[in-house]
Scaffold this active site. Structure first.
Site, short mmCIF file in Angstrom:
data_model
loop_
_atom_site.label_atom_id
_atom_site.label_comp_id
_atom_site.label_asym_id
_atom_site.label_seq_id
_atom_site.Cartn_x
_atom_site.Cartn_y
_atom_site.Cartn_z
CE LYS A 1 19.37 41.87 93.71
NZ LYS A 1 20.25 42.79 94.43
CG ASN A 2 23.29 40.45 92.35
OD1 ASN A 2 22.58 41.37 92.76
ND2 ASN A 2 23.37 39.34 93.22
CB CYS B 1 20.70 43.46 103.18
SG CYS B 1 19.05 43.04 101.91
NE ARG C 1 26.47 44.99 102.07
CZ ARG C 1 25.40 44.58 101.05
NH1 ARG C 1 25.40 43.74 100.25
NH2 ARG C 1 24.36 45.43 101.59
CG ASP D 1 23.59 36.80 97.37
OD1 ASP D 1 23.98 37.50 98.67
OD2 ASP D 1 23.73 37.66 96.54
NE ARG E 1 16.98 45.94 98.46
CZ ARG E 1 18.08 45.13 99.13
NH1 ARG E 1 17.96 44.77 100.09
NH2 ARG E 1 19.27 45.58 98.28
#
Length: 418
Positions: A22-23, A117, A122, A306, A398
């Site tokens: 995903k990232n 999230c 951030r 993570d 997600r």
């Protein structure tokens, strides 16, 4: 709203394939704005990816998804709109990554400030200050970033004040079509960023890594079409490794590159987990005698933030105490209250958590607070002795592709309910 019901006490056995990252997919999808036609393979069809695809569609991309082959075709032949609306950016921080390519290609962009999230502030000040150095004029009005570069972005020398994955990605993408040479220093060096630069080079970008945290980009006027396969999701791989260890199972994890997750493998081995490494897979064999450990979360190649929530569950099962120092995000211990309700003994002071080991976890009604916290609750439920119900699993959706189906095939007693 969907929930997960899990009856713990079963070991994970057999094998499982890891999905695409995903990232890595999110910045690559954003960078597709720079060129006309792209075919992406091994894309995880999770909620965040669908959100990014909806965003790209809203600004003019034509998208075709083959769900069976996990392939996405993107056609950007027609000119894009340059406004990314709040409704499509509010749930996902990666939405801000369209700022760089829109500015580089069209000289203007209006992008909503991002969401995601709730794991601490951030800020995107690093993105904005760096783009200003490349000649962009930027104002923030009513929750939107209004950016213009009338004569195009200009190459510049930029040193990031702190390591930022998102800012590194946005500026690398933007620099690919800037006028002249850009040199970025103090860059993030996550494998997903290397996957992004590999993709950008394939479509014709001129990118050269000078050293581990310094990259040089020579801007070009036009980029090419390409087919590209996304790398594996190292966070999903780490989550499955920890789940296998926490349930004392024996699980082969396939379609990965073990060298990319060396740190995670090393940490689990130090805790007493047996791991057999092969070219494209590892086998995780759990142990009844796990050892406590101290961990600092750090930018890659350090232990990833993570996976902090997930490994905390494994620490609860270890003999002896463990400590985690969270160095990336300020508010990433929200899962602790839920784990303590299951029988864990975890104390948080500032950015450090102390985990008292050798605790038996019991089932409970649970509430997921963010993406990785939800994964930790799944692992805790699998490792417990009773039934648990996890609410608000839209967080899990997600970032994890069909997680309950993968776990079900590995012997877990898990089901999704409305």
């Amino acid at each position: 709203m969907d929930k997960l019901e899990i009856i713990g006490g079963r070991t994970l056995q057999g094998s499982v394939e890891v999905s695409g990252s995903k990232n890595a997919s999110l910045p690559i999808l954003a960078s597709c704005i720079l060129t006309n036609k792209v075919v992406l393979k091994n894309v995880p069809l999770v909620t965040d990816i669908q959100t990014m695809l909806n965003l790209l569609s809203s600004i003019g991309s034509k998208i075709k998804i083959n769900h069976q082959n996990k392939t996405i075709k993107i056609d950007n032949s027609k000119k894009h709109k340059t406004v990314a609306k709040y409704q499509l950016v509010k749930t996902m921080r990666a939405g801000v990554l369209v700022l760089g390519p829109l500015l580089a290609k069209y000289g203007k962009a209006t992008v909503s400030l991002p969401g995601g999230c709730s794991i601490g502030p951030r800020p995107i000040d690093l993105h904005i200050s760096a783009l200003k150095k490349m000649g962009a004029k930027i104002k923030i009005i009513n929750g939107y970033i209004h950016a213009t570069a009338k004569y195009g972005l200009k190459g510049a020398k930029i040193n990031f004040k702190k390591i930022s994955v998102g800012a590194t990605e946005n500026l690398i993408i933007a620099a690919c079509m800037a006028n002249g040479k850009t040199i970025l220093t103090n860059c993030a060096r996550e494998p997903e960023i290397k996957d992004l630069t590999n993709f950008l080079v394939k479509i014709g970008s001129k990118i050269r890594w000078i050293n581990k945290r310094k990259v040089e980009i020579e801007g070009v006027k036009k980029l090419n079409n390409a087919n590209y396969s996304i790398m594996f999701d190292r966070i999903e791989a780490g989550t499955l490794m920890i789940a296998a260890a926490a349930t004392r199972g024996s699980l082969a994890i396939k379609k990965i590159q073990p060298r990319i997750i060396n740190k995670e493998i090393d940490i689990l081995k130090k805790m007493g987990v047996k791991i057999i490494e092969k070219k494209n897979k590892i086998t995780v064999i759990g142990s009844k005698k796990l050892r406590g450990i101290k961990i600092n979360t750090l930018p890659y190649p350090g232990f990833p933030t993570d996976l902090q929530a997930q490994i905390m569950v494994l620490m609860c099962r270890a003999i002896g105490n463990s400590k985690i120092q969270e160095n990336i995000f300020e508010n990433r211990f929200m899962h602790v209250a839920e784990l303590n309700r299951m029988g864990a003994d975890i104390k948080v002071k500032g950015k450090q958590a102390t985990i008292i080991g050798n605790k038996k976890l019991s089932g409970a009604e649970l509430m997921a607070t963010d993406l990785r916290a939800s994964a930790s609750l799944v692992i805790a439920a699998l490792a417990s002795s009773e039934k648990s119900t996890i609410n608000r699993i839209y967080h899990l959706d997600r970032g994890y592709e069909k997680m309950e189906k993968k776990l079900l095939k590995c012997g877990a007693h898990i089901r999704r309910v409305k």
